[in-house]
Design an enzyme around this catalytic site. Structure first.
Site, PDB file in Angstrom:
ATOM      1  N   CYS A  51     -15.388 103.337  15.398  1.00 23.38           N
ATOM      2  CA  CYS A  51     -14.838 104.470  15.952  1.00 23.38           C
ATOM      3  C   CYS A  51     -15.722 105.771  16.664  1.00 23.38           C
ATOM      4  O   CYS A  51     -16.340 106.515  15.484  1.00 23.38           O
ATOM      5  CB  CYS A  51     -13.628 105.054  15.126  1.00 23.38           C
ATOM      6  SG  CYS A  51     -12.807 106.765  15.552  1.00 23.38           S
ATOM      7  N   CYS A  91     -14.734 109.494  15.654  1.00 28.31           N
ATOM      8  CA  CYS A  91     -14.833 109.754  14.228  1.00 28.31           C
ATOM      9  C   CYS A  91     -16.276 110.073  13.761  1.00 28.31           C
ATOM     10  O   CYS A  91     -16.441 110.988  13.112  1.00 28.31           O
ATOM     11  CB  CYS A  91     -14.800 108.377  13.430  1.00 28.31           C
ATOM     12  SG  CYS A  91     -12.916 107.814  13.655  1.00 28.31           S
TER      13      CYS A  91
END
Length: 305
Positions: free
Chosen positions: A46, A49
């Site tokens: 991700c 993230c």
């Protein structure tokens, strides 16, 4: 006000950690009973993230112990992600008293992340660091731990003169009077707490310490109670009284062990008195006290066994 160098805050290992499904209960649900825990749901693949995580960590470190952070890889924790209905990542939840109290999804600017952390701290009754009053409270706590209860009480009172809703100073003032043996005065101060901070962790801890101090006044003779329990291990009242006497004599670990044993033998005895007494002791201890952490872990394992 004095500029006091009070040293570094809590160790980073205590503030920020990775967790798994196996340790989620201890790291989040149990840990958030006293201090809010921010949970960062992320995954290695991700992209957002990787930006959000470090900014969130910086905001948590800046709070100097008022909040903790736990990181969990959703690829390795699909059951928990499903239970919490995580639809996309990054997702951030804040837990307090074992329940989610706030959260957001997606990347956020640094200013929004800082505001989120401050909001979580305030929602749990805590105080974000940042002014001289917090330094004064920390200094007063040092005085109290060193036995200078009168000096500590004066400092806590001075802080309240500038900020009547400073939960740390209010709880400290109550505990200072408990240390001086002035239990009626401590109770009067506690009863007069502003409604805005009456449910804060600091005041709950002071209330628990007052309750234990009241119990100590009526504690029975330690040797007689030990003999009674040794003579009849199923004498639940004697074991409960022994735990109170041990706590009154400063043996907190021993008191917790006796109450855990009582809970193991009969968790429903006297309307769950052993569990209630354990929670009172836990509330009175500091959030990072090993006796509290180990005791909560053992109690939870019994409850969910």
């Amino acid at each position: 006000m004095m500029d006091l160098n009070l040293g570094a805050g809590p160790a980073e290992d205590d503030l920020i950690k990775d967790t798994t499904e196996a340790t989620f209960m201890a790291d989040v649900v149990e840990a958030s009973q006293t201090i809010p825990v921010i949970v960062d749901f992320w995954a290695p693949w991700c992209g957002p993230c990787k930006t959000l995580g470090p900014m969130l960590e910086n905001a948590v470190r800046a709070a100097k112990g008022a909040v903790k952070m736990v990181k969990i890889d959703v690829d390795q924790a699909q059951m928990i992600a499903g239970q919490l209905q995580i639809q996309s990542i990054p997702t951030v939840y804040a837990f307090f008293k074992g329940q989610p109290i706030d959260g957001f999804q997606g990347a956020q600017p640094e200013s929004e992340i800082k505001a989120f952390v401050e909001k979580v701290i305030k929602a749990s009754g805590g105080e974000a660091p940042g002014d001289g009053l917090d330094d004064a409270v920390a200094a007063a706590e040092d005085m109290l731990s060193e036995g200078a209860a009168t000096d500590a009480a004066q400092t806590f009172a001075a802080v309240l003169g500038e900020d009547a809703q400073h939960a740390g100073a209010y709880g400290g003032l109550v505990r200072a009077h408990i240390a001086l043996g002035e239990l009626d005065q401590a109770e009067a101060i506690l009863n007069g707490a502003p409604a805005e901070i009456s449910k804060s962790a600091e005041l709950e801890a002071a209330f628990a310490q007052l309750e234990l101090a009241r119990q100590a006044e009526g504690a029975g003779p330690l040797d007689e109670l030990k003999s009674a329990v040794e003579g009849d291990p199923d004498n639940h009242q004697a074991r409960f009284d022994l735990a109170q006497a041990m706590h009154a004599n400063g043996d907190v670990q021993g008191a917790v062990e006796q109450l855990l044993e009582l809970f193991r033998r009969d968790r429903e005895w006297n309307e769950g008195a052993a569990k209630a007494q354990l929670f009172t002791i836990f509330d009175a201890l500091k959030p990072d006290d090993p006796i509290m952490l180990n005791g909560r872990r053992k109690l939870s394992s019994m409850i969910f066994a």
